[in-house]
Design an enzyme around this catalytic site. Structure first.
Site, short mmCIF file in Angstrom:
data_model
loop_
_atom_site.label_atom_id
_atom_site.label_comp_id
_atom_site.label_asym_id
_atom_site.label_seq_id
_atom_site.Cartn_x
_atom_site.Cartn_y
_atom_site.Cartn_z
N HIS A 1 40.96 126.87 139.64
CA HIS A 1 41.58 125.72 139.81
C HIS A 1 41.74 125.14 141.49
CE1 HIS A 1 44.83 122.44 138.95
NE2 HIS A 1 45.09 122.82 140.25
N GLU A 2 42.15 126.18 142.39
CA GLU A 2 42.21 126.17 143.61
C GLU A 2 40.90 125.88 144.29
OE1 GLU A 2 45.16 125.06 144.35
OE2 GLU A 2 46.05 126.29 143.09
N GLY A 42 49.61 128.27 142.53
CA GLY A 42 48.58 128.22 143.64
C GLY A 42 48.57 126.90 144.55
N GLN A 59 45.13 119.59 149.36
CA GLN A 59 46.47 119.06 148.66
C GLN A 59 47.37 118.60 149.81
OE1 GLN A 59 46.84 122.54 145.58
NE2 GLN A 59 47.53 120.82 144.22
N CYS A 74 48.91 120.31 137.84
CA CYS A 74 48.62 120.45 139.40
C CYS A 74 49.46 119.68 140.06
CB CYS A 74 47.07 119.54 139.63
SG CYS A 74 46.60 119.48 141.13
N LEU A 75 50.14 120.14 141.53
CA LEU A 75 50.94 119.51 142.30
C LEU A 75 50.63 118.17 142.66
CD1 LEU A 75 51.85 122.49 144.45
CD2 LEU A 75 53.28 121.61 142.92
N HIS A 89 39.80 122.58 144.03
CA HIS A 89 40.32 121.68 145.20
C HIS A 89 39.38 121.56 146.30
CE1 HIS A 89 43.98 120.01 143.30
NE2 HIS A 89 44.47 121.16 142.88
ZN LIG Z 1 45.88 121.59 141.74
#
Ligand SMILES: [Zn+2]
Lengths: 173, 167
Positions: free
Chosen positions: B139-140, B47, B52, B97-98, B143
């Protein structure tokens, strides 16, 4: 030249152990790395990566007063330390049973036989003095796969050991 | 094809809440393509969320159709203005997480969710999700609120076993 050390500390648990040692290390200009700090059986234990230009003996000497004040045993080992080397666990194993004799040896030997690498292992004793029960939690890397782990531990199940094996699928997003 | 720069914690832009999408236009579709290119360019991520890459817009992409071990999923999803309508159960699972490289941790999430979201054209859909996919969506959506999984990580020692049995 700056070097990494593993600082090992053990002593009767009381408030303020971490605060005092962390303050002393900061005052010495040392940097802290990864750590495990845990109360075990009424003791407080620390395994702490420390980065400093002092040599091991000097570091120990500089921490000696704090260690004496807090009645701690403290030990310093030079290590090959590197940060950002995390290995992701792939498998979680939970074992619980009421009569532990040899269980940690049996479980860990079965895992070693299939090349399982233990990244973390916690054991705890719960219940009561006359009826204790034991919990083992393991996270690690299984090069031979999840099914091989389950198969390796299966023989224990028949002897009153309850166990669970599950994949840890890390969600990245 | 444009791969955008992924913001990393502690970039303050990751902490800003995102705004609802109002115009479902070509610009939005172009941005969604870039966001998808960015998701695919990096380490295996299921995702990604618009903030981000520095856009404070309520857009996320989730695709749980290609996990190592297959999980229940709805394929490749573009979720615009997503809203969780209902939660059920809770389960601990590992997340990374990225925007937070070299760190993973255990996070408690709802096991099942009912989700409502628009697609890139503005049509509204509802989804019943569970497990890994439900985790990815939660999770997304975090963000979009300026939250990171770092805010929710629990200690390894508050273990799964105890949580499951003590309720
Ligand atoms: Zn993330």
């Amino acid at each position: 030249m700056e070097k990494w050390y593993m600082l090992t500390v053990v002593g009767a648990d009381r408030p303020g152990i971490v605060a005092r040692l962390a303050r002393e290390l900061f005052a010495l200009g040392a940097n802290l790395g990864e750590a495990s700090m845990l109360r075990l059986g009424g003791n407080f234990t620390i395994m702490l990566m420390v980065h400093t230009d002092l040599d091991a003996r000097a570091l120990e000497a500089r921490l000696a007063p704090a260690s004496a004040d807090l009645n701690l045993r403290l030990h310093v080992d030079p290590i090959e330390g590197r940060l950002h080397q995390h290995v992701q666990p792939e498998v979680r194993i939970r074992v619980h049973e009421a009569d532990r004799a040899g269980i940690v040896a049996e479980v860990s030997e079965a895992l070693a036989d299939i090349g399982f690498n233990i990244l973390a292992l916690d054991t705890d004793v719960a219940g009561a003095d006359d009826a204790p029960w034991y919990v083992i939690q393991i996270e690690g890397v299984a090069p031979s796969g999840l099914e091989a782990v389950a198969a390796a531990l299966e023989p224990l199940r028949g002897r009153g050991v309850e166990l669970g094996v599950e994949a840890i699928d890390t969600m990245v997003g | 094809m444009a791969v955008l720069e992924i913001l990393r914690w502690p970039d303050p832009r990751l902490r800003q809440p995102s705004l609802p999408v109002k115009e479902f236009d070509e610009e939005l579709k172009a941005f969604i393509r870039d966001l998808e290119d960015t998701r695919r360019a990096g380490p295996a991520a299921v995702g990604i969320a618009a903030p981000q890459v520095g856009r404070q817009l309520r857009v996320v992409i989730v695709d749980c159709s290609k996990t190592r071990k297959p999980v229940p999923n709805h394929g490749h999803l573009v979720l615009v203005n997503p809203e969780i309508l209902a939660w059920e159960g809770h389960v601990l699972g590992r997340e990374g997480c990225l925007s937070v490289p070299d760190y993973t941790g255990n996070v408690l999430r709802a096991e099942r969710i009912r989700l409502q979201a628009a697609d890139a054209d503005g049509s509204i859909h509802e989804y019943d999700m569970e497990g890994f996919e439900a985790r990815a969506v939660q999770h997304e959506i975090d963000h979009l609120e300026g939250l990171l999984f770092l805010d929710r990580v629990v200690s390894r020692h508050s273990d799964v076993f105890r949580r499951k049995t003590s309720k």
